[in-house]
Write a protein that holds these residues in place. Sequence first.
Motif, PDB file in Angstrom:
ATOM      1  N   TRP A  88       1.447  10.214  -8.039  1.00 40.81           N
ATOM      2  CA  TRP A  88       1.334  10.128  -5.943  1.00 40.81           C
ATOM      3  C   TRP A  88       1.364  11.312  -5.890  1.00 40.81           C
ATOM      4  O   TRP A  88       1.690  12.769  -5.564  1.00 40.81           O
ATOM      5  CB  TRP A  88       3.132   9.353  -5.260  1.00 40.81           C
ATOM      6  CG  TRP A  88       3.392  10.109  -4.361  1.00 40.81           C
ATOM      7  CD1 TRP A  88       4.469  10.820  -3.832  1.00 40.81           C
ATOM      8  CD2 TRP A  88       2.708   9.956  -3.327  1.00 40.81           C
ATOM      9  NE1 TRP A  88       4.949  11.087  -2.421  1.00 40.81           N
ATOM     10  CE2 TRP A  88       3.383   9.943  -2.448  1.00 40.81           C
ATOM     11  CE3 TRP A  88       1.415   8.729  -2.924  1.00 40.81           C
ATOM     12  CZ2 TRP A  88       3.369   9.667  -0.988  1.00 40.81           C
ATOM     13  CZ3 TRP A  88       1.990   8.613  -2.027  1.00 40.81           C
ATOM     14  CH2 TRP A  88       2.211   8.579  -0.598  1.00 40.81           C
ATOM     15  N   SER A 125       2.631   5.151   0.269  1.00 41.18           N
ATOM     16  CA  SER A 125       4.253   5.463   0.468  1.00 41.18           C
ATOM     17  C   SER A 125       3.723   5.302  -0.915  1.00 41.18           C
ATOM     18  O   SER A 125       3.016   4.750  -2.093  1.00 41.18           O
ATOM     19  CB  SER A 125       4.921   4.488   0.834  1.00 41.18           C
ATOM     20  OG  SER A 125       4.672   2.908   0.193  1.00 41.18           O
ATOM     21  N   SER A 126       5.151   6.177  -1.332  1.00 37.28           N
ATOM     22  CA  SER A 126       5.159   7.036  -2.937  1.00 37.28           C
ATOM     23  C   SER A 126       5.816   5.625  -3.218  1.00 37.28           C
ATOM     24  O   SER A 126       5.175   5.165  -4.892  1.00 37.28           O
ATOM     25  CB  SER A 126       6.337   8.112  -3.206  1.00 37.28           C
ATOM     26  OG  SER A 126       7.875   7.234  -2.344  1.00 37.28           O
ATOM     27  N   ARG A 127       6.161   4.313  -2.740  1.00 35.86           N
ATOM     28  CA  ARG A 127       7.092   3.301  -2.881  1.00 35.86           C
ATOM     29  C   ARG A 127       5.509   2.509  -3.245  1.00 35.86           C
ATOM     30  O   ARG A 127       5.091   1.318  -4.722  1.00 35.86           O
ATOM     31  CB  ARG A 127       7.663   2.723  -2.129  1.00 35.86           C
ATOM     32  CG  ARG A 127       8.601   1.437  -3.171  1.00 35.86           C
ATOM     33  CD  ARG A 127       9.187   0.508  -2.077  1.00 35.86           C
ATOM     34  NE  ARG A 127      10.001  -0.698  -2.930  1.00 35.86           N
ATOM     35  CZ  ARG A 127      11.362  -1.171  -1.946  1.00 35.86           C
ATOM     36  NH1 ARG A 127      11.224  -0.889  -0.237  1.00 35.86           N
ATOM     37  NH2 ARG A 127      11.336  -2.407  -2.638  1.00 35.86           N
ATOM     38  N   SER A 128       4.875   2.042  -2.735  1.00 36.42           N
ATOM     39  CA  SER A 128       3.193   0.932  -3.069  1.00 36.42           C
ATOM     40  C   SER A 128       2.435   2.077  -3.991  1.00 36.42           C
ATOM     41  O   SER A 128       1.824   0.992  -4.437  1.00 36.42           O
ATOM     42  CB  SER A 128       2.927   0.498  -1.851  1.00 36.42           C
ATOM     43  OG  SER A 128       1.878   1.931  -1.174  1.00 36.42           O
ATOM     44  N   TRP A 129       2.749   2.723  -3.991  1.00 36.05           N
ATOM     45  CA  TRP A 129       1.844   3.894  -5.057  1.00 36.05           C
ATOM     46  C   TRP A 129       2.263   3.135  -6.314  1.00 36.05           C
ATOM     47  O   TRP A 129       1.395   3.269  -7.450  1.00 36.05           O
ATOM     48  CB  TRP A 129       1.726   5.571  -4.786  1.00 36.05           C
ATOM     49  CG  TRP A 129       1.028   5.620  -5.569  1.00 36.05           C
ATOM     50  CD1 TRP A 129       1.447   6.608  -6.825  1.00 36.05           C
ATOM     51  CD2 TRP A 129      -0.338   6.695  -5.304  1.00 36.05           C
ATOM     52  NE1 TRP A 129      -0.560   7.096  -7.960  1.00 36.05           N
ATOM     53  CE2 TRP A 129      -0.573   7.231  -6.572  1.00 36.05           C
ATOM     54  CE3 TRP A 129      -1.057   6.819  -4.424  1.00 36.05           C
ATOM     55  CZ2 TRP A 129      -2.113   7.737  -6.223  1.00 36.05           C
ATOM     56  CZ3 TRP A 129      -2.416   6.869  -4.265  1.00 36.05           C
ATOM     57  CH2 TRP A 129      -2.878   7.343  -5.531  1.00 36.05           C
ATOM     58  N   ARG A 130       3.320   2.996  -6.444  1.00 39.65           N
ATOM     59  CA  ARG A 130       3.829   3.264  -7.456  1.00 39.65           C
ATOM     60  C   ARG A 130       3.473   1.545  -8.209  1.00 39.65           C
ATOM     61  O   ARG A 130       3.586   0.979  -9.352  1.00 39.65           O
ATOM     62  CB  ARG A 130       5.371   3.504  -7.922  1.00 39.65           C
ATOM     63  CG  ARG A 130       5.860   4.549  -8.102  1.00 39.65           C
ATOM     64  CD  ARG A 130       7.699   4.637  -8.529  1.00 39.65           C
ATOM     65  NE  ARG A 130       8.240   3.603  -7.674  1.00 39.65           N
ATOM     66  CZ  ARG A 130       8.654   4.849  -6.521  1.00 39.65           C
ATOM     67  NH1 ARG A 130       8.576   5.934  -5.988  1.00 39.65           N
ATOM     68  NH2 ARG A 130       9.394   4.144  -6.063  1.00 39.65           N
TER      69      ARG A 130
END
Length: 388
Positions: free
Chosen positions: A189, A229-234
Motif C-alpha cells: 500500500w 483505500s488501504s483496506r481495499s488494497w489488501r
Amino acid sequence: MEPVQPPQDSPPPQQGWPAPGPVPGPYNPGPYTPYGPGTALGHGPALGPYGAPPKTTNGLAIASLVSGIVCCLPPLGLVFGLIALPQIRKKNQTGKGLAIAGIVLSSICCLLMVLGLVSGAFGKAWKGFEKGLDEESRSQSAFALRTGQCYNVDGKLEAVTSDVEVVDCAVAHEGEVTGSFLLTGFTKWPGEKAIDRIAVDRCERIGDAYALDTWAIPDDVWTYYYMPSSRSWRAGDRTVTCSYVVDGGEPVKGSLRSDGSTLDAGQLAFLRGVNPIDTALGQEPDADADADLAANTAWARTVHTALTGASTALKSRQWPAKASAPVAAMAMEIEAAAKEWDKLAKSGDADAFWEHYDTAYDMTTWKSEPAARGSLGLTAESGPGTTV
C-alpha cells in the motif's frame, strides 16, 4: 498301434443329455427339462438367439441429440451424429433415429449461429443483456464503475472508493466516469499522498480526452477521482476511477462526453487542433518571471508552439462551407497571438517579459471562436452550460 482301451472299472463317458424322467421324491412337477441354449434362467434378461447379447444404443447418437438440443453446442452435435451413423451399422446398434435427429437439430442451430453473426443479432442481444444487468444492479463500488457511467454519490465526497448509485445520464446526476487506470509498481500500500501525486495528472489527461469540447463543461464541475483505500488494497483493488463531479453546484443533466464516440471528423479535427493551447496555458510556472525568468520564457515557448500548431491545423483542412469563413478568421487571430508569444519567449529580462505578458494573454481570446464552434455544431458559449 492299437488304441488304448480305458480301464474296465471306469464308467464310459456320458453322451448327450440324460433322458427325461421323473424327479425322485414326493414333489414331481413334470418332466425334467435341462437348461439348454435359449432357455430363460428365471433371473435377468433372456439371451438372444445362439447366445448373442441384445442390441445396445450407440452412445454418440445420444450425445448428438443432447448436443443438438443444447444450442450452445451445435457443431459438436453434428460431429457426434456423423460419427455415430457408421458405428451403428458396423456394430448392429440402435440409435439411428437419435443420431439423425441430432444432426438435423445441430445443422439448424449452426445455421442460426451463422445468421446471427452475419446480422449482428448476437452483439445486439449481448448489449441488451449487459444493459439489463446494469439496470438491475444500481449500486456499485466506485472502482467497478465503467467509463461513461453517470452516478450520484452516496454521502459526502471522499478521495477513497465508496458506494455510489448508478443512474441514467439523461437524468440529473452528480458524477460521470471519464476513465480509470491501474496503479502499478507498488509491492505494498503506497499511501494516499503517493496515489494523489499520480492520480491528479493522470485523471486530468483522461478527462481532457473524454470531454474535448471543454466549453460544454459547467464551471462548477471539477476533475475528481476515487482511489483504493488501504483496506481495499489488501483485497486486490488497484483501480483509480476518474470522474467529472459537481462540487457545490446543481446536478448535471446529460452526458459531458465529447470524443471520437460522439463527435464527427470535423469536430474532432477542430478540437484536437485548438485544445493544446489551453493545456499549454495551464502549465504556467508557479514562480513569476522576476523569480525564474528561464522557466517563464520556456513556458511562453510551449504556448507559442501550441498556437502555431493550431493555426496550421485549421488552415490545412477543408471545412464545410458554413464553417470555412469563421474557422479561417480564427486561424488568423491565432497566428497574430503566436507572434506576441514568440516575443514573450525571447524576453531577455523580466522587464521585457512583463512588457508583452498582458498583451499575449489577451490575444488568446479570439472573437471568431464562438462562430467557428457554432458552425461546426460545437458548444458556442463557454460557461455554466448544461446544468439543470
